[in-house]
Design a protein around this motif. Structure first.
Motif, PDB file in Angstrom:
ATOM      1  N   VAL A   1       0.831  -1.207   0.000  1.00 15.21           N
ATOM      2  CA  VAL A   1       0.000   0.000   0.000  1.00 15.21           C
ATOM      3  C   VAL A   1       0.865   1.257   0.000  1.00 15.21           C
ATOM      4  N   GLN A   2       1.928   1.248   0.819  1.00 15.96           N
ATOM      5  CA  GLN A   2       2.776   2.434   0.946  1.00 15.96           C
ATOM      6  C   GLN A   2       3.568   2.714  -0.331  1.00 15.96           C
ATOM      7  N   THR A   3       3.930   1.665  -1.072  1.00 14.13           N
ATOM      8  CA  THR A   3       4.742   1.859  -2.281  1.00 14.13           C
ATOM      9  C   THR A   3       3.909   1.998  -3.548  1.00 14.13           C
ATOM     10  N   ALA A   4       2.650   1.549  -3.514  1.00 12.02           N
ATOM     11  CA  ALA A   4       1.832   1.566  -4.728  1.00 12.02           C
ATOM     12  C   ALA A   4       1.474   2.989  -5.147  1.00 12.02           C
ATOM     13  N   GLN A   5       1.054   3.814  -4.206  1.00 13.40           N
ATOM     14  CA  GLN A   5       0.579   5.152  -4.542  1.00 13.40           C
ATOM     15  C   GLN A   5       1.654   6.037  -5.164  1.00 13.40           C
ATOM     16  N   PRO A   6       2.853   6.158  -4.552  1.00 18.90           N
ATOM     17  CA  PRO A   6       3.877   7.002  -5.200  1.00 18.90           C
ATOM     18  C   PRO A   6       4.284   6.495  -6.573  1.00 18.90           C
ATOM     19  N   GLY A   7       4.448   5.166  -6.707  1.00 19.60           N
ATOM     20  CA  GLY A   7       4.859   4.614  -7.995  1.00 19.60           C
ATOM     21  C   GLY A   7       3.813   4.820  -9.069  1.00 19.60           C
ATOM     22  N   THR A   8       2.548   4.617  -8.723  1.00 11.12           N
ATOM     23  CA  THR A   8       1.465   4.816  -9.684  1.00 11.12           C
ATOM     24  C   THR A   8       1.366   6.276 -10.099  1.00 11.12           C
ATOM     25  N   SER A   9       1.498   7.167  -9.123  1.00 15.47           N
ATOM     26  CA  SER A   9       1.422   8.602  -9.412  1.00 15.47           C
ATOM     27  C   SER A   9       2.555   9.049 -10.328  1.00 15.47           C
ATOM     28  N   ILE A  10       3.776   8.594 -10.039  1.00 14.41           N
ATOM     29  CA  ILE A  10       4.931   8.980 -10.857  1.00 14.41           C
ATOM     30  C   ILE A  10       4.818   8.423 -12.271  1.00 14.41           C
ATOM     31  N   SER A  11       4.417   7.159 -12.396  1.00 17.79           N
ATOM     32  CA  SER A  11       4.327   6.537 -13.724  1.00 17.79           C
ATOM     33  C   SER A  11       3.252   7.206 -14.577  1.00 17.79           C
ATOM     34  N   LYS A  12       2.113   7.564 -13.978  1.00 18.41           N
ATOM     35  CA  LYS A  12       1.070   8.262 -14.736  1.00 18.41           C
ATOM     36  C   LYS A  12       1.528   9.649 -15.161  1.00 18.41           C
ATOM     37  N   GLN A  13       2.205  10.333 -14.251  1.00 20.18           N
ATOM     38  CA  GLN A  13       2.682  11.686 -14.550  1.00 20.18           C
ATOM     39  C   GLN A  13       3.669  11.691 -15.707  1.00 20.18           C
ATOM     40  N   TYR A  14       4.646  10.791 -15.666  1.00 17.14           N
ATOM     41  CA  TYR A  14       5.685  10.799 -16.699  1.00 17.14           C
ATOM     42  C   TYR A  14       5.228  10.152 -17.998  1.00 17.14           C
ATOM     43  N   SER A  15       4.211   9.315 -17.938  1.00 18.77           N
ATOM     44  CA  SER A  15       3.679   8.783 -19.198  1.00 18.77           C
ATOM     45  C   SER A  15       3.066   9.920 -20.032  1.00 18.77           C
ATOM     46  N   LYS A  16       2.457  10.901 -19.353  1.00 20.69           N
ATOM     47  CA  LYS A  16       1.901  12.064 -20.063  1.00 20.69           C
ATOM     48  C   LYS A  16       3.003  13.011 -20.521  1.00 20.69           C
ATOM     49  N   ILE A  17       4.041  13.166 -19.697  1.00 18.47           N
ATOM     50  CA  ILE A  17       5.146  14.061 -20.063  1.00 18.47           C
ATOM     51  C   ILE A  17       5.915  13.521 -21.274  1.00 18.47           C
ATOM     52  N   LEU A  18       6.085  12.188 -21.326  1.00 18.96           N
ATOM     53  CA  LEU A  18       6.869  11.576 -22.405  1.00 18.96           C
ATOM     54  C   LEU A  18       6.067  11.387 -23.690  1.00 18.96           C
ATOM     55  N   GLN A  19       4.768  11.569 -23.624  1.00 21.94           N
ATOM     56  CA  GLN A  19       3.920  11.301 -24.791  1.00 21.94           C
ATOM     57  C   GLN A  19       4.318  12.082 -26.043  1.00 21.94           C
ATOM     58  N   PRO A  20       4.519  13.422 -25.981  1.00 25.31           N
ATOM     59  CA  PRO A  20       4.867  14.155 -27.214  1.00 25.31           C
ATOM     60  C   PRO A  20       6.172  13.675 -27.847  1.00 25.31           C
ATOM     61  N   ALA A  21       7.187  13.417 -27.005  1.00 28.58           N
ATOM     62  CA  ALA A  21       8.477  12.962 -27.555  1.00 28.58           C
ATOM     63  C   ALA A  21       8.348  11.580 -28.171  1.00 28.58           C
ATOM     64  N   LEU A  22       7.506  10.729 -27.612  1.00 29.42           N
ATOM     65  CA  LEU A  22       7.325   9.389 -28.175  1.00 29.42           C
ATOM     66  C   LEU A  22       6.562   9.454 -29.493  1.00 29.42           C
ATOM     67  N   ILE A  23       5.572  10.340 -29.560  1.00 26.36           N
ATOM     68  CA  ILE A  23       4.829  10.509 -30.812  1.00 26.36           C
ATOM     69  C   ILE A  23       5.762  11.009 -31.918  1.00 26.36           C
ATOM     70  N   ALA A  24       6.661  11.950 -31.553  1.00 25.51           N
ATOM     71  CA  ALA A  24       7.620  12.490 -32.530  1.00 25.51           C
ATOM     72  C   ALA A  24       8.798  11.564 -32.765  1.00 25.51           C
ATOM     73  N   GLN A  25       8.859  10.456 -32.000  1.00 29.57           N
ATOM     74  CA  GLN A  25       9.966   9.504 -32.079  1.00 29.57           C
ATOM     75  C   GLN A  25      11.312  10.209 -31.895  1.00 29.57           C
ATOM     76  N   ASP A  26      11.322  11.145 -30.948  1.00 29.29           N
ATOM     77  CA  ASP A  26      12.522  11.925 -30.639  1.00 29.29           C
ATOM     78  C   ASP A  26      13.235  11.265 -29.451  1.00 29.29           C
ATOM     79  N   THR A  27      14.196  10.419 -29.749  1.00 30.39           N
ATOM     80  CA  THR A  27      14.895   9.672 -28.707  1.00 30.39           C
ATOM     81  C   THR A  27      15.707  10.586 -27.806  1.00 30.39           C
ATOM     82  N   LEU A  28      16.324  11.619 -28.377  1.00 27.70           N
ATOM     83  CA  LEU A  28      17.121  12.548 -27.569  1.00 27.70           C
ATOM     84  C   LEU A  28      16.251  13.267 -26.543  1.00 27.70           C
ATOM     85  N   GLN A  29      15.060  13.697 -26.977  1.00 30.46           N
ATOM     86  CA  GLN A  29      14.143  14.381 -26.053  1.00 30.46           C
ATOM     87  C   GLN A  29      13.651  13.415 -24.964  1.00 30.46           C
TER      88      GLN A  29
END
Length: 205
Positions: A57-85
Motif C-alpha cells: 500500500v505504501q509503495t503503490a501510490q507514489p509509484g502509480t502517481s509517478i508513472s502516470k505523470q511521466y507517461s503524459k510528459i513523455l507522450q509528445p516525444a514518443l509521438i515524434a519519435q525523438d529519442t534525444l528528447q
C-alpha cells in the motif's frame, strides 16, 4: 466393622472424585494452552500478512502517481519519435529520489530509451536492501491509442523512509502508554490492598 467399611467407601469415592477433577483440570489447561499456541501462530501469520500488505500500500501510490505523470510528459516525444528528447526527460525524472530508473517501450514492446539500456530488475534489486517496486503505465496518444509503455522502478527504501519513521514513533507511543498503564495499575492495586481492611471495616459497621 460397618463404620470401617463406610469410611473406606467414602475415601474411595473422594479419591475417585479428586482424580476426575484433576483430569478435568488438566484437560482444561491443555485446551487453554493449545488455544494460546494457535492464537500465537495466527497472530504471527496475520502480522506477516499485514507487513506485506502495508508495504504494498505504501509503495503503490507514489509509484502509480509517478508513472502516470511521466507517461503524459513523455507522450509528445514518443509521438515524434525523438529519442534525444526522451532521454532528456528521463534524466529529469531520475532526479526524483524515489525513481531508480525509467524505461520506454513502443506499442510492440520494443525497448526505445534511455540508451544505453538500463539495468535489469534483478541487478537493481541486488544493490538494495528492499526489493524495488515496478510499475507499468501505458503511454496513450490524443486519440486514445496505445503508442508505448513506461516502466518505472521505484526505490522502496526511499518511499518507506517517512512512513517507517512515523511507525516507529507510533510504537514508542504505544510502548509508553503500556508502561504507564502498568505503573498506574500496580499502584492502584497496592492502594486497594492497603485500604482494603479499612474499606471492609466501613462496610461491616
Amino acid at each position: 466393622m460397618l463404620n470401617h467399611l463406610e469410611s473406606e467407601r467414602n475415601t474411595h469415592n473422594h479419591s475417585a472424585s479428586h482424580s476426575a477433577y484433576t483430569a478435568f483440570k488438566r484437560l482444561i489447561h491443555t485446551i487453554i494452552m493449545a488455544t494460546a499456541v494457535a492464537l500465537a501462530v495466527g497472530l504471527f501469520l496475520m502480522y506477516q500478512q499485514y507487513q506485506t500488505h502495508w508495504v504494498d500500500v505504501q509503495t503503490a501510490q507514489p509509484g502509480t502517481s509517478i508513472s502516470k505523470q511521466y507517461s503524459k510528459i513523455l507522450q509528445p516525444a514518443l509521438i515524434a519519435q525523438d529519442t534525444l528528447q526522451l532521454e532528456r526527460l528521463i534524466a529529469i525524472a531520475l532526479d526524483e529520489p524515489a525513481v531508480i530508473s525509467l524505461s520506454v517501450f513502443d506499442a510492440q514492446g520494443v525497448y526505445i530509451a534511455p540508451l544505453p539500456k538500463v539495468d535489469s530488475v534483478v541487478s537493481l534489486a541486488r544493490e538494495r536492501n528492499a526489493p524495488t517496486s515496478t510499475h507499468v503505465e501505458k503511454i496513450i496518444d490524443d486519440a486514445g491509442k496505445v503508442i508505448g509503455y513506461l516502466h518505472v522502478h521505484i526505490d522502496t527504501d526511499v518511499v518507506l523512509s517517512s512512513p517507517l519513521t512515523l511507525r516507529q514513533q507510533l510504537w514508542l507511543i504505544i510502548t509508553a502508554v503500556v508502561v504507564l498503564a502498568l505503573i498506574v495499575g500496580v499502584y492502584i492495586t497496592r492502594g486497594f490492598y492497603k485500604f482494603r481492611p479499612w474499606i471492609t471495616k466501613v462496610f461491616q459497621s
